[in-house]
Design a protein around this motif. Structure first.
Motif, PDB file in Angstrom:
ATOM      1  N   GLY A  22      44.608  41.323 -10.934  1.00  0.00           N
ATOM      2  CA  GLY A  22      45.312  40.766 -12.079  1.00  0.00           C
ATOM      3  C   GLY A  22      44.441  39.743 -12.766  1.00  0.00           C
ATOM      4  N   LYS A  23      44.936  38.524 -12.903  1.00  0.00           N
ATOM      5  CA  LYS A  23      44.174  37.442 -13.533  1.00  0.00           C
ATOM      6  C   LYS A  23      43.547  36.514 -12.497  1.00  0.00           C
ATOM      7  N   TYR A  24      43.520  36.946 -11.239  1.00  0.00           N
ATOM      8  CA  TYR A  24      42.943  36.139 -10.164  1.00  0.00           C
ATOM      9  C   TYR A  24      41.558  36.666  -9.798  1.00  0.00           C
ATOM     10  N   LEU A  25      40.632  35.751  -9.543  1.00  0.00           N
ATOM     11  CA  LEU A  25      39.310  36.082  -9.029  1.00  0.00           C
ATOM     12  C   LEU A  25      39.289  35.866  -7.528  1.00  0.00           C
ATOM     13  N   LEU A  26      38.608  36.742  -6.817  1.00  0.00           N
ATOM     14  CA  LEU A  26      38.418  36.607  -5.380  1.00  0.00           C
ATOM     15  C   LEU A  26      36.928  36.691  -5.087  1.00  0.00           C
ATOM     16  N   ILE A  72      51.119  46.798 -10.900  1.00  0.00           N
ATOM     17  CA  ILE A  72      50.043  47.776 -10.970  1.00  0.00           C
ATOM     18  C   ILE A  72      48.906  47.285 -11.873  1.00  0.00           C
ATOM     19  N   GLU A  73      47.691  47.692 -11.541  1.00  0.00           N
ATOM     20  CA  GLU A  73      46.530  47.399 -12.388  1.00  0.00           C
ATOM     21  C   GLU A  73      46.510  48.405 -13.549  1.00  0.00           C
ATOM     22  N   PRO A  74      46.495  47.927 -14.797  1.00  0.00           N
ATOM     23  CA  PRO A  74      46.578  48.854 -15.927  1.00  0.00           C
ATOM     24  C   PRO A  74      45.336  49.721 -16.134  1.00  0.00           C
ATOM     25  N   LEU A  75      44.214  49.355 -15.535  1.00  0.00           N
ATOM     26  CA  LEU A  75      43.012  50.179 -15.657  1.00  0.00           C
ATOM     27  C   LEU A  75      42.830  51.123 -14.476  1.00  0.00           C
ATOM     28  N   SER A  76      43.801  51.151 -13.577  1.00  0.00           N
ATOM     29  CA  SER A  76      43.713  52.035 -12.416  1.00  0.00           C
ATOM     30  C   SER A  76      44.174  53.450 -12.767  1.00  0.00           C
ATOM     31  N   ARG A  77      43.792  54.399 -11.946  1.00  0.00           N
ATOM     32  CA  ARG A  77      44.216  55.788 -12.145  1.00  0.00           C
ATOM     33  C   ARG A  77      45.718  55.952 -11.935  1.00  0.00           C
ATOM     34  N   GLY A 113      48.051  41.430 -15.888  1.00  0.00           N
ATOM     35  CA  GLY A 113      46.910  41.067 -16.706  1.00  0.00           C
ATOM     36  C   GLY A 113      46.918  41.401 -18.177  1.00  0.00           C
ATOM     37  N   ILE A 114      47.937  42.118 -18.695  1.00  0.00           N
ATOM     38  CA  ILE A 114      47.870  42.511 -20.101  1.00  0.00           C
ATOM     39  C   ILE A 114      47.954  41.297 -21.007  1.00  0.00           C
TER      40      ILE A 114
END
Length: 269
Positions: free
Chosen positions: A57-61, A132-137, A167-168
């Motif tokens: 999402g909007k988090y960095l790891l 869900i991640e919007p850029l995922s399959r 993240g949108i």
């Protein structure tokens, strides 16, 4: 607020420059951002090697093998490279030093986060409930139709619900709905599969274009390597009162959930 493209641009910049590098020291200047900064974090980080940089999402790891540094940029934060010895100012809360490369965290509003996780980061309460991640399959028109079934909420705030889709954010929800030709006020559960196909395509295309452009620089955001310029490609966001680039009608601005929404009343139905 940095949205998915801005965070992904930041992730890629860190990965490109720092992957496999040893963090020689960390300088932490703020005891607390949105949450308290863990005691002893600088000592814990020193000497560790960055394995990879990830995003949820909007988090960095930032993955250091035996632990993970979770970073959220909040409303106005940024991570950028500065030259060694660059003076820190009031809102520069942390430096992560990798030899001659210094990654600086700046957060004027202090709504960001800096946490250390030793267990599965995806099980942390901040990440576990994310959608869900919007850029995922897996993000398909069929999935979206099922997720929106029966929802009376307007489609724009539905797209911004991080429990549904991550993240949108405000900018890219307005831009995606314009590209798909969908009125942001339309009830989410009333949109046909054919129109959702256009919407899923529009979301993916808009986010990918924004990433290629380095994100949108509005007010505070700066990526690791500099400013993004996707804002010059915005079709409706921030353009209330201007002519629609598609049909020439006047672009409108309304409020939805205390956020500004921009759309063309003629193109979007």
């Amino acid at each position: 607020m940095p949205e998915l493209p801005e965070v992904e641009v930041t992730r890629r910049g860190i990965e490109k420059r720092l992957k496999g590098r040893r963090l020689t020291r960390a300088v932490l200047r703020a005891p607390s951002l949105r949450y308290p900064v863990p005691a002893g974090l600088a000592r814990r980080l020193a000497g560790r090697t960055l394995v990879t940089a990830k995003r949820r999402g909007k988090y960095l790891l930032l993955d250091f093998a035996s632990g993970h540094l979770l970073i959220h940029l909040g409303m106005s934060g940024s991570l950028r490279f500065v030259a060694p010895g660059t003076k820190a100012h009031r809102h520069d809360h942390a430096d992560f030093v990798f030899g001659e490369d210094v990654l600086r965290l700046t957060d004027p509003r202090r709504f960001g986060a800096l946490l250390w996780l030793e267990d599965d980061p995806l099980a942390h309460p901040l990440l576990a409930a994310l959608g869900i991640e919007p850029l995922s399959r897996d993000f398909t028109p069929q999935w979206l139709q099922q997720a929106l079934a029966g929802k009376r909420v307007a489609i724009k705030p539905a797209l911004m619900d991080s429990r549904l889709i991550v993240g949108i954010g405000n900018i890219y929800a307005s831009e995606s709905l314009f590209l798909a030709g969908i009125d942001p006020r339309r009830a989410a559960g009333s949109i046909s599969l054919a129109r959702l196909e256009r919407l899923v395509f529009a979301i993916k295309a808009t986010l990918r274009a924004a990433i290629r452009a380095g994100g949108s620089t509005l007010r505070d955001f700066c990526g690791p390597e500099g400013l993004g310029d996707f804002q010059v490609h915005h079709q409706v966001y921030g353009r209330a009162g201007e002519a629609c680039p598609r049909c020439g009608a006047t672009t409108r601005q309304i409020r939805q959930g205390q956020r500004a929404t921009y759309f063309c009343p003629r193109c979007q139905r």
